[in-house]
Design an enzyme around this catalytic site. Structure first.
Site, PDB file in Angstrom:
ATOM      1  N   ARG A 147      42.093  26.391  43.101  1.00  0.00           N
ATOM      2  CA  ARG A 147      42.849  26.533  41.865  1.00  0.00           C
ATOM      3  C   ARG A 147      42.102  25.848  40.724  1.00  0.00           C
ATOM      4  O   ARG A 147      41.311  24.930  40.942  1.00  0.00           O
ATOM      5  CB  ARG A 147      44.237  25.909  42.015  1.00  0.00           C
ATOM      6  CG  ARG A 147      45.083  26.498  43.136  1.00  0.00           C
ATOM      7  CD  ARG A 147      46.386  25.735  43.296  1.00  0.00           C
ATOM      8  NE  ARG A 147      47.233  26.299  44.347  1.00  0.00           N
ATOM      9  CZ  ARG A 147      47.211  25.910  45.624  1.00  0.00           C
ATOM     10  NH1 ARG A 147      46.374  24.932  46.001  1.00  0.00           N
ATOM     11  NH2 ARG A 147      48.012  26.467  46.514  1.00  0.00           N
ATOM     12  N   LYS A 171      48.111  21.179  46.204  1.00  0.00           N
ATOM     13  CA  LYS A 171      49.500  20.935  45.814  1.00  0.00           C
ATOM     14  C   LYS A 171      50.166  19.977  46.794  1.00  0.00           C
ATOM     15  O   LYS A 171      49.942  20.049  47.998  1.00  0.00           O
ATOM     16  CB  LYS A 171      50.275  22.259  45.776  1.00  0.00           C
ATOM     17  CG  LYS A 171      49.916  23.151  44.595  1.00  0.00           C
ATOM     18  CD  LYS A 171      50.814  24.371  44.550  1.00  0.00           C
ATOM     19  CE  LYS A 171      50.567  25.207  43.307  1.00  0.00           C
ATOM     20  NZ  LYS A 171      51.447  26.389  43.250  1.00  0.00           N
ATOM     21  N   HIS A 244      43.085  32.857  36.863  1.00  0.00           N
ATOM     22  CA  HIS A 244      43.577  32.768  38.246  1.00  0.00           C
ATOM     23  C   HIS A 244      43.138  33.977  39.069  1.00  0.00           C
ATOM     24  O   HIS A 244      43.176  33.945  40.308  1.00  0.00           O
ATOM     25  CB  HIS A 244      45.105  32.661  38.247  1.00  0.00           C
ATOM     26  CG  HIS A 244      45.662  32.092  39.518  1.00  0.00           C
ATOM     27  ND1 HIS A 244      45.449  30.783  39.904  1.00  0.00           N
ATOM     28  CD2 HIS A 244      46.412  32.647  40.507  1.00  0.00           C
ATOM     29  CE1 HIS A 244      46.059  30.558  41.061  1.00  0.00           C
ATOM     30  NE2 HIS A 244      46.647  31.673  41.445  1.00  0.00           N
ATOM     31  N   ARG A 247      40.645  33.403  41.901  1.00  0.00           N
ATOM     32  CA  ARG A 247      41.213  33.013  43.204  1.00  0.00           C
ATOM     33  C   ARG A 247      41.674  34.250  43.968  1.00  0.00           C
ATOM     34  O   ARG A 247      41.434  34.369  45.170  1.00  0.00           O
ATOM     35  CB  ARG A 247      42.367  32.044  42.967  1.00  0.00           C
ATOM     36  CG  ARG A 247      43.048  31.502  44.206  1.00  0.00           C
ATOM     37  CD  ARG A 247      43.943  30.334  43.788  1.00  0.00           C
ATOM     38  NE  ARG A 247      44.995  30.029  44.725  1.00  0.00           N
ATOM     39  CZ  ARG A 247      44.859  29.209  45.762  1.00  0.00           C
ATOM     40  NH1 ARG A 247      43.685  28.641  46.000  1.00  0.00           N
ATOM     41  NH2 ARG A 247      45.874  28.956  46.557  1.00  0.00           N
ATOM     42  N   HIS A 270      47.507  27.518  51.289  1.00  0.00           N
ATOM     43  CA  HIS A 270      48.902  27.955  51.303  1.00  0.00           C
ATOM     44  C   HIS A 270      49.638  27.287  52.458  1.00  0.00           C
ATOM     45  O   HIS A 270      49.144  27.268  53.586  1.00  0.00           O
ATOM     46  CB  HIS A 270      48.997  29.477  51.471  1.00  0.00           C
ATOM     47  CG  HIS A 270      48.597  30.235  50.253  1.00  0.00           C
ATOM     48  ND1 HIS A 270      48.205  31.561  50.289  1.00  0.00           N
ATOM     49  CD2 HIS A 270      48.525  29.863  48.945  1.00  0.00           C
ATOM     50  CE1 HIS A 270      47.911  31.962  49.060  1.00  0.00           C
ATOM     51  NE2 HIS A 270      48.099  30.955  48.235  1.00  0.00           N
ATOM     52  N   TYR A 279      47.958  39.186  49.879  1.00  0.00           N
ATOM     53  CA  TYR A 279      46.560  39.560  49.702  1.00  0.00           C
ATOM     54  C   TYR A 279      46.098  40.609  50.706  1.00  0.00           C
ATOM     55  O   TYR A 279      44.929  40.985  50.718  1.00  0.00           O
ATOM     56  CB  TYR A 279      45.667  38.326  49.828  1.00  0.00           C
ATOM     57  CG  TYR A 279      45.812  37.363  48.685  1.00  0.00           C
ATOM     58  CD1 TYR A 279      45.223  37.626  47.451  1.00  0.00           C
ATOM     59  CD2 TYR A 279      46.535  36.185  48.830  1.00  0.00           C
ATOM     60  CE1 TYR A 279      45.367  36.743  46.398  1.00  0.00           C
ATOM     61  CE2 TYR A 279      46.680  35.296  47.778  1.00  0.00           C
ATOM     62  CZ  TYR A 279      46.092  35.584  46.567  1.00  0.00           C
ATOM     63  OH  TYR A 279      46.238  34.707  45.524  1.00  0.00           O
TER      64      TYR A 279
END
Length: 301
Positions: A147, A171, A244, A247, A270, A279
């Site tokens: 990211r 994250k 973005h 990514r 993730h 995806y």
């Protein structure tokens, strides 16, 4: 307001949210309080009830905001009132029962290989005092799928050049290792020797952050997005484009070349495989190629 300060401290210390996320939450709460003030005589957030929430939801939908924007606002306010309930400041969470109709997931937009080549051509041909930094940013983002916020937080100590891996802080402060290839390695080493070190010496900075602004201070997420938008503009690519998408392009390229979903999940950081499953779309070329190859009536007469 003391209440907001306490919530900010909770988000920062206990939840360990990023500064950007905390700011967004507080802005959503402030917008809600302003709405209450502008539409009635209720200004105390502790007195909000379901009626106030219903009126606010109608107001948001009447403004034709994107569903993602409304969802974010509701999420922020729901978290705020959960915090208040937890600390016995209110009895019930007025946002707890708010449910938005599930929206079908939109396929992520990504760059085709030809478009990526246009971006790299633009950044390599550009001029400027920090050209090498810009090259390294593009190579790292596309080459690792990290990211933009993770890229901004990157430090040299996170990079293992011998193993060609980067320790990424994602994250929720979750760590993961991502590999990087020859192009990113060469770009980083060239940038460090010929730009990063001279800039830090010139401006007498001593930090370890990889990407820096023109004063040799750590670059911000906004700064990286600005650089990428400049590169996109220089490449003459048209349409609605966002940084973005690099990514998305990374994930798409991996899957189209045979990578399994679990691997892509690990590389992207993730927490849930369901997030990665979006995806599993294929490019139009791949779709057409498979159709022509496997469907008996696909060829022209």
């Amino acid at each position: 307001m003391e209440l907001i300060s306490l919530f900010k401290q909770y988000l920062t210390v206990e939840r360990q949210y990023s500064e950007k996320t905390v700011t967004a939450y507080l802005e959503d709460i402030d917008a809600f309080q302003k709405f209450l003030t502008d539409t009635g005589d209720k200004t105390d957030l502790l007195l909000v009830d379901r009626f106030d929430v219903n009126v606010y939801m109608s107001y948001l939908f009447d403004r034709h905001l994107a569903r993602t924007s409304i969802s974010r606002k509701v999420s922020a306010l729901r978290s705020f009132y959960r915090f208040l309930v937890k600390n016995d400041l209110v009895d019930k969470n007025p946002f707890e029962l708010v449910q938005l109709k599930k929206q079908s997931d939109k396929l992520p937009h990504f760059f085709y290989e030809k478009e990526m080549n246009m971006l790299f051509e633009a950044v390599y041909q550009a001029e400027g005092a920090q050209k090498l930094r810009n090259i390294a940013i593009l190579e790292v983002l596309y080459g690792t799928g990290m990211r933009v916020s993770e890229c901004a937080a990157l430090q040299w100590s996170d990079i293992d050049f011998s193993m060609q891996t980067i320790l990424v802080l994602g994250k929720g402060n979750k760590e993961r290792y991502v590999p990087f290839g020859r192009y990113a390695k060469e770009a980083l080493q060239n940038y460090r020797k010929n730009e990063w070190e001279p800039f830090l010496s010139k401006y007498k900075q001593t930090h370890n952050f990889v990407f820096i602004n023109h004063y040799a201070k750590p670059i911000t997420t906004t700064g990286i997005e600005y650089i990428l938008n400049q590169v996109i503009t220089a490449s003459s690519l048209n349409g609605k484009i966002h940084p973005h998408m690099l990514r998305h392009s990374f994930a798409t390229a991996l899957l189209n070349n045979g990578a399994d979903l679990r691997t892509v999940q690990e590389l992207l950081g993730h927490s849930s495989l369901s997030t990665t499953q979006i995806y599993t779309h294929v490019t139009k070329e791949k779709l057409q190629e498979s159709y022509r190859k496997y469907f008996p009536r696909s060829t022209d007469a």
